[in-house]
Each structure stands twice: as structure tokens, then as C-alpha cells.
Write an enzyme that holds these catalytic residues in place. Structure first.
Site, PDB file in Angstrom:
ATOM      1  N   ASP A   1       0.856  -1.191   0.000  1.00 45.29           N
ATOM      2  CA  ASP A   1       0.000   0.000   0.000  1.00 45.29           C
ATOM      3  C   ASP A   1       0.891   1.240   0.000  1.00 45.29           C
ATOM      4  OD1 ASP A   1      -1.847   1.997   0.488  1.00 45.29           O
ATOM      5  OD2 ASP A   1      -2.041   1.507   2.627  1.00 45.29           O
TER       6      ASP A   1
ATOM      7  N   ASN B   1      -0.174   4.507  -0.223  1.00 52.40           N
ATOM      8  CA  ASN B   1      -0.759   5.774   0.230  1.00 52.40           C
ATOM      9  C   ASN B   1      -1.508   5.700   1.555  1.00 52.40           C
ATOM     10  OD1 ASN B   1      -2.923   4.321  -0.602  1.00 52.40           O
ATOM     11  ND2 ASN B   1      -3.784   5.888  -1.954  1.00 52.40           N
TER      12      ASN B   1
ATOM     13  N   ASP C   1      -3.985   3.956   2.757  1.00 48.36           N
ATOM     14  CA  ASP C   1      -5.418   3.675   2.943  1.00 48.36           C
ATOM     15  C   ASP C   1      -5.675   2.216   3.331  1.00 48.36           C
ATOM     16  OD1 ASP C   1      -4.970   2.346   0.586  1.00 48.36           O
ATOM     17  OD2 ASP C   1      -6.519   3.373  -0.572  1.00 48.36           O
TER      18      ASP C   1
ATOM     19  N   ASP D   1      -1.793  -1.285  -3.805  1.00 51.63           N
ATOM     20  CA  ASP D   1      -2.088  -0.530  -5.026  1.00 51.63           C
ATOM     21  C   ASP D   1      -0.948  -0.659  -6.040  1.00 51.63           C
ATOM     22  OD1 ASP D   1      -0.118   1.352  -4.011  1.00 51.63           O
ATOM     23  OD2 ASP D   1      -1.707   2.035  -2.652  1.00 51.63           O
TER      24      ASP D   1
ATOM     25  N   ASP E   1      -4.780 -10.688 -15.570  1.00 56.07           N
ATOM     26  CA  ASP E   1      -5.846 -11.642 -15.303  1.00 56.07           C
ATOM     27  C   ASP E   1      -7.009 -11.302 -16.226  1.00 56.07           C
ATOM     28  OD1 ASP E   1      -7.327 -13.645 -13.843  1.00 56.07           O
ATOM     29  OD2 ASP E   1      -6.081 -13.148 -12.106  1.00 56.07           O
TER      30      ASP E   1
ATOM     31  N   ASP F   1      -9.092 -16.521 -16.174  1.00 58.52           N
ATOM     32  CA  ASP F   1      -9.890 -16.938 -15.023  1.00 58.52           C
ATOM     33  C   ASP F   1     -11.019 -17.874 -15.435  1.00 58.52           C
ATOM     34  OD1 ASP F   1     -10.392 -16.311 -12.097  1.00 58.52           O
ATOM     35  OD2 ASP F   1     -12.374 -15.856 -12.929  1.00 58.52           O
TER      36      ASP F   1
ATOM     37  N   GLU G   1      -6.881 -20.969 -16.284  1.00 50.65           N
ATOM     38  CA  GLU G   1      -7.287 -21.581 -15.018  1.00 50.65           C
ATOM     39  C   GLU G   1      -8.366 -22.600 -15.362  1.00 50.65           C
ATOM     40  OE1 GLU G   1      -9.078 -20.539 -10.628  1.00 50.65           O
ATOM     41  OE2 GLU G   1      -9.956 -19.711 -12.423  1.00 50.65           O
TER      42      GLU G   1
ATOM     43  N   HIS H   1      -3.893 -17.380  -4.826  1.00 47.74           N
ATOM     44  CA  HIS H   1      -4.756 -16.532  -3.994  1.00 47.74           C
ATOM     45  C   HIS H   1      -6.044 -17.233  -3.558  1.00 47.74           C
ATOM     46  CE1 HIS H   1      -6.475 -16.430  -7.923  1.00 47.74           C
ATOM     47  NE2 HIS H   1      -7.537 -15.793  -7.487  1.00 47.74           N
ATOM     48  N   ASP H   2      -6.303 -18.429  -4.065  1.00 48.89           N
ATOM     49  CA  ASP H   2      -7.505 -19.181  -3.684  1.00 48.89           C
ATOM     50  C   ASP H   2      -7.175 -20.330  -2.736  1.00 48.89           C
ATOM     51  OD1 ASP H   2      -9.137 -17.668  -5.404  1.00 48.89           O
ATOM     52  OD2 ASP H   2      -8.822 -19.037  -7.083  1.00 48.89           O
TER      53      ASP H   2
HETATM   54  O1  TEU Z   1     -11.527 -19.223  -9.433  1.00 49.65           O
HETATM   55  C1  TEU Z   1     -12.383 -20.091 -10.094  1.00 49.65           C
HETATM   56  C2  TEU Z   1     -12.376 -21.486  -9.654  1.00 49.65           C
HETATM   57  O2  TEU Z   1     -12.140 -22.298 -10.491  1.00 49.65           O
HETATM   58  C3  TEU Z   1     -12.784 -21.987  -8.297  1.00 49.65           C
HETATM   59  O3  TEU Z   1     -12.383 -23.326  -8.212  1.00 49.65           O
HETATM   60  C4  TEU Z   1     -12.222 -21.289  -7.147  1.00 49.65           C
HETATM   61  O4  TEU Z   1     -10.839 -21.554  -7.146  1.00 49.65           O
HETATM   62  C5  TEU Z   1     -12.810 -21.806  -5.862  1.00 49.65           C
HETATM   63  O5  TEU Z   1     -14.179 -21.592  -5.848  1.00 49.65           O
HETATM   64  C6  TEU Z   1     -12.231 -21.060  -4.702  1.00 49.65           C
HETATM   65  O6  TEU Z   1     -12.251 -21.830  -3.544  1.00 49.65           O
HETATM   66  C7  TEU Z   1     -11.355 -17.985 -10.046  1.00 49.65           C
HETATM   67  C8  TEU Z   1     -10.478 -17.064  -9.224  1.00 49.65           C
HETATM   68  O7  TEU Z   1      -9.202 -17.618  -9.102  1.00 49.65           O
HETATM   69  C9  TEU Z   1     -11.139 -16.789  -7.911  1.00 49.65           C
HETATM   70  O8  TEU Z   1     -10.354 -15.968  -7.083  1.00 49.65           O
HETATM   71  C10 TEU Z   1     -12.451 -16.104  -8.185  1.00 49.65           C
HETATM   72  O9  TEU Z   1     -13.151 -15.928  -6.994  1.00 49.65           O
HETATM   73  C11 TEU Z   1     -13.298 -16.896  -9.172  1.00 49.65           C
HETATM   74  O10 TEU Z   1     -12.572 -17.330 -10.308  1.00 49.65           O
HETATM   75  C12 TEU Z   1     -14.397 -16.026  -9.713  1.00 49.65           C
HETATM   76  O11 TEU Z   1     -13.837 -15.059 -10.567  1.00 49.65           O
HETATM   77 CA    CA Z   2      -3.426   2.126  -1.192  1.00 47.96          CA
END
Ligand code: TEU
Ligand code: CA
Length: 561
Positions: free
Chosen positions: A23, A25, A27, A31, A100, A201, A257, A332-333
């Protein structure tokens, strides 16, 4: 068979989740300028490509995976000028940026959907998937990935729209050629800007069975949409069209993905003829096959070495010479890999993080590192649902804890601590100062309290850190063709503790062994092996065994006639 060379086969990718990275700035929200400030850090690590999770305009129901304008930057992340500076800065340092591409759905606040929902004869009606009610209820029993029905009734016309994710993420109708053209135009716009590729995605979900049949129901309430939504034959047609129209005309890399993809389908998505994508993420090794039925996917079970190994070996072997792999165990998932597959106790955290990294990075494919993975960042405890930020977790809590009461709050929070997505989204730990060097304000999601011990500043100063180990692994990939192009050969496939394999290219034979155990494990692979040690997480070794979480890589050069 000789593997065709390509820059994206030789690259290491680093995923940034901008909201949680840096971050600039105060908040409390990461960013673009925060990322630009840390480009030298990424250069030091040695990565080649940055994958930016979505930075487009978004109401943030799903942290940017719900896009309301594909050609603008999210206000909280900065401006298009900030983006251009980030892209130029990365290029100056020899790094590329892939975006993405979220086109299975848009935000319900995207102008297309705003128009679409107005009336049944709107020019944008067919941009989305609208159906009449069936017996006064949803058109079928599909359950959304984020709990509840995948259909939402819309007042304006009394019809339902499909949303495979949250109700603020309506699915686009890919069967409509106008939708496809609009997406290709937008992709082209970004390519002309000079970006270096796309991570796509939920791309395996863009085509739906036009019959919309009910799915098999495990709980008697909702049904499984998998066979009617994932990896349908039309996806390949759409991707080939996208490839002809956009992808093949730029020097870019693409990774799809591909949730629920099996090898057969991956061989098409990532075929070496390059008619679709360069590679796909498959998820067999990170999804648990165990379910306890009380709360859908929410369990605390961690996959074991034999399970993970069987899957990864199969993918390595069966794609050989036919399709390129994407290598990852964090994103991130997902929960943090050291907590899920390694051991995040103080004693073993760094050793097991290095072991897992060795295991993945010495395989064949393009490795992806998720921010903080290179520090050995861990899961954290979620004391209360009020600490959670993820729409998936919040919806699941509502459904299973509050509505059905099929699992207790404490147990559900424990599941979140094991597999919840928020584990990956705690702020990047830059230093031991207030806000972990992530922010001077209040972070949008709570820090992992261990930032005082685990942080980039500390690890950069310590040559023995997880960070420097990742840097060395990346260096090996950059300097040794066998790491990139060597054929994969599984070893010790029945061993209870050791993941071992060989990579072979011409006269180079690289032997890799990783112990997934916190106890010493018998292993005679290296006894009597002549060769050069490329890397290990231990300074000395014992004959006939691997020490707890030991990883070792030896390269033999066999003279060629
Ligand atoms: O994830 C889509 C997906 O294939 C799911 O299996 C997802 O990993 C699972 O529901 C999470 O536990 C993508 C993105 O990576 C995810 O961050 C988004 O939330 C999702 O699409 C919707 O855009
Ligand atoms: Ca920020």
C-alpha cells in the site's frame, strides 16, 4: 522428443494479489504504485514474469474478480498512468506482466449487465444467461461455487440469470458471437498497450450445456453443475477462435485456469501445436478428495504425499512432449503451502518450505510463485467470522453455520484456518514494523501476527532464508537447460515419505529427492552417486537416509559419445 524452445517455458512467474501486496498511500489497500516500488525486490528474486490478479474497475464483491470496466483501473489501485508506469518499470528491469482475464462473468455493475437486466428485449439481453422460472423456482438445482443457488431472480423481468460464482458475478453468454467479439476487442486493446499475456480466469467454465439439466444432489437441496459447466467441447472452439483472432498475433504467454480439467482435456487446451493456450493450471493436487458432507467442501483434511505424488507424476508423465505444464501449489484461492503440505511450526517451517519449493521447481513446466510463498508465509487463525473478508467464506458460513446449522462456528472457522482463501490474502510481510511494511494505515484484512518473525527484510539479510533458497532455485532454472527441458522420470513411486524423480537431457541427469516427513526417512538414492550437488536445504547429509524435510538435488554429467 526434442522440446520446442519458448521464452515462457524458461520463465518463472510471480503472482501478485494487488490488494494485499503493498500500500503506497496509507489507505490500507495495496495498489499499483506499491507494486512499482517493489519491482527491484522481484528482480532480486529473479522472476521473469509478473501475473497481476485483476486491477480493473470493480465494486469488489470478489476483490476484483467482478469487473465493471475492463479498460479502467480500480480506483483504490490507482490510475491508468500508474499502470503504464508499472508496465514500463517492469519492462525496464527485464520482467514481463501478464493480466488476469476474467471473462466467464462480469460484475452485475458492468454496463453490459445493467443494460441486459433492463428488459427481455434489451440489445444486451443475450450477453448473459437468462431463463424463465421452472414451477415458480430457479430453472434448475445448480449450486453456485460460492454457496446457494447459481440462479438469481431479477425483479425487472421476473426471469433468472445464471451466476456460477456470487450473485454479483453474472455469467457471460459465450454462445453469443457478439460477446466473444467484445471480449477479443478488449484483449486486443490490452495487447496493443504492450502487456505480455493473460492468465484466464475460470476459462474451463465459459461454455454451458444449453439444456441446463439438474445436477446430482448430495444434500437433497442443490445439485452439482460440474458436467454441464466445466470443460465442455465448445470451450476448445472458443479458444481456437480467440487464438486466431488475438493470441497468435502477439508475442504473449497464456495460462488458463482450468478447474476440474483432466489430462485428456489439458492435452487439447495446452497442445504443443499452440492452437489454444500455452498451458493450464490443473487443480487435482490441491483439491481434497475427502468430504464430510456437513459443510460442502469445508474440511480440515490435508492431502498426503502419496496422493499428491500420484497426481503430479501422472501429469508430468502423460503430458511429456504433448503439452506444457504449469507448476504451482500456492495461489490466492489456496491456503499457504507450508501450512498445508509442509510443517509451519517454528522448528520445521523454513526447512519444509524449502523442501516443497524444491519438489515443485525442479519439475518440468513453468513454475508460479504466489506472493509471500518465497518467504514461507503461513496460514493464520481466524478467531471470528468478522475477521474474514472472502465472499466464499462469508457465504459458506451463512449457509452452513447460520442457516443449516450443520457445523459449529468454531469448526467452520477451523476449516477456514486450514483451507480458506483469506489465508493467502493476509498482507505481504515486508518488515517487522507496524503494518508489516505493507501499510502505514489499517490493513483491509488482518495481518498474520507472525510478521515480526517472518518478513522480507529479515529474509533478504539472511543467506540461509527461504527467500534466498527460492532465488537459488530460480537461478538453477535459468542456468541449466535440464531443469527446463529435461524429460521427467518418476522414482520411488511407492515410498511413504520421499518424493523422488529424475530429469534427463542429453548427458545431464538430475536426481531430486524430497522428504515430506518430520522424521528421518530411509533413502539410498544418493549413496555412491557421483555428481555435483545443485541445492539442498541441509548443509550436510547422512548415508542411507534423508533428514526431516530434507531436499537434495544432484547433477551428473555423463560424457556423450
Ligand atoms: O476461481 C475459479 C475457480 O475455479 C474456483 O475453483 C475457485 O478456485 C474456488 O471456488 C475457490 O475456492 C477464479 C479465481 O481464481 C477466484 O479468485 C475467483 O473468486 C473466481 O474465479 C471467480 O472469478
Ligand atoms: Ca493504497
Amino acid at each position: 522428443m526434442e522440446e520446442r524452445r519458448a521464452w515462457w517455458k524458461e520463465a518463472v512467474v510471480y503472482q501478485i494479489y494487488p490488494r494485499s501486496f503493498a500500500d503506497s498511500n496509507g489507505d490500507g489497500i495495496g495498489d499499483l504504485n506499491g507494486i512499482t516500488e517493489h519491482l527491484p525486490y522481484l528482480r532480486t528474486l529473479g522472476i521473469d514474469v509478473i501475473w497481476l490478479s485483476p486491477v480493473y474497475r470493480s465494486p469488489n464483491d470478489d476483490n476484483g474478480y467482478d469487473i465493471s470496466d475492463y479498460r479502467e483501473i480500480m480506483d483504490e489501485f490507482g490510475t491508468m498512468e500508474d499502470f503504464d508506469r508499472l508496465l514500463a518499470g517492469a519492462h525496464e528491469l527485464g520482467m514481463r506482466i501478464i493480466m488476469d482475464l476474467v471473462v466467464n462473468h462480469t460484475s452485475d455493475e458492468h454496463p453490459w449487465f445493467v443494460e441486459s437486466r433492463k428488459s427481455a428485449d434489451s440489445a444486451f439481453r443475450d450477453f448473459y444467461i437468462w431463463r424463465e422460472p421452472a414451477d415458480g423456482r430457479a430453472p434448475n438445482n445448480w449450486e453456485s461455487c460460492f454457496s446457494g443457488s447459481a440462479w438469481e431472480l431479477d425483479e425487472a423481468t421476473g426471469m433468472y440469470y445464471l451466476h456460477c460464482f456470487s450473485r454479483k458475478q453474472p455469467d457471460l453468454n459465450w454462445a453469443n458471437p457478439e460477446v466473444r467479439e467484445a471480449v477479443y476487442d478488449m484483449m486486443e486493446w490490452w495487447c496493443r498497450k504492450g502487456i505480455d499475456g493473460f492468465r484466464m480466469d475460470a476459462i474451463s467454465m465459459i461454455s454451458k450445456d444449453p439444456e441446463y439439466p439438474d445436477g446430482i444432489s448430495a444434500d437433497g437441496i442443490y445439485g452439482d453443475m460440474t458436467p454441464y459447466v466445466y470443460n465442455r467441447p465448445e470451450v476448445h472452439e472458443y479458444l481456437r477462435e480467440m487464438n486466431r483472432r488475438v493470441l497468435s498475433r502477439y508475442d504473449i504467454m497464456t495460462v488458463g485456469e482450468a478447474a476440474r480439467v483432466k489430462i485428456d482435456d489439458a492435452l487439447r487446451y495446452a497442445n504443443s501445436g499452440g492452437t489454444e493456450l500455452d498451458m493450464v493450471f490443473q487443480f487435482e493436487h490441491v483439491k481434497s478428495r475427502v468430504r464430510d458432507r456437513r459443510a460442502g467442501k469445508w474440511i480440515t483434511y490435508a492431502p498426503t504425499l502419496p496422493e499428491v505424488r500420484e497426481i503430479l507424476n501422472r501429469w508430468q508423465t502423460e503430458t511429456e512432449g504433448k503439452a506444457w505444464n504449469a507448476l504451482f501449489i500456492d495461489n490466492h484461492d489456496l491456503p499457504r503451502c507450508v501450512s498445508r503440505y509442509g510443517n509451519d511450526s517454528e522448528k520445521w517451517r523454513a526447512l519444509s518450505a524449502k523442501m516443497l519449493a524444491t519438489c515443485i521447481h525442479m519439475m518440468k513446466g513453468t513454475p508460479y510463485i504466489y506472493q509471500g510463498e518465497e518467504l514461507g508465509m503461513t496460514n493464520r487463525d481466524w478467531g471470528s467470522i468478522d475477521d474474514c473478508r472472502d465472499v466464499e467464506e462469508i457465504n459458506a458460513y451463512r449457509q452452513y453455520v447460520e442457516e443449516r446449522r450443520s457445523i459449529s462456528s468454531a469448526e467452520m472457522l477451523k476449516c477456514f484456518g486450514e483451507i480458506g482463501r483469506d489465508n493467502a490474502r493476509t498482507p505481504m510481510q515486508w518488515n517487522a514494523g507496524p503494518g508489516a511494511g505493507f501499510t502505514e494505515g489499517t490493513p483491509w484484512i488482518g495481518l498474520n501476527p507472525n510478521y515480526t518473525e517472518i518478513n522480507a527484510e529479515r529474509e533478504m539479510a539472511d543467506p540461509d532464508s527461504v527467500f534466498h533458497y527460492y532465488r537459488r532455485l530460480i537461478g538453477l532454472r535459468h542456468s541449466l537447460p535440464v531443469v527446463v527441458y529435461g524429460r521427467f522420470e518418476a522414482l520411488l513411486t511407492d515410498d511413504p515419505c520421499v518424493y523422488a524423480y529424475r530429469r534427463i537431457l542429453d548427458g545431464s541427469v538430475m536426481t531430486v529427492a524430497c522428504s515430506w516427513s518430520e522424521n528421518p526417512a530411509a533413502c539410498t538414492l544418493f549413496d555412491g552417486l557421483e555428481g555435483r550437488e545443485l541445492i539442498s536445504n541441509y548443509g550436510s547429509h547422512l548415508p542411507g537416509k534423508l533428514q526431516p524435510y530434507e531436499a537434495r538435488v544432484i547433477l551428473e554429467e555423463i560424457p556423450q559419445r
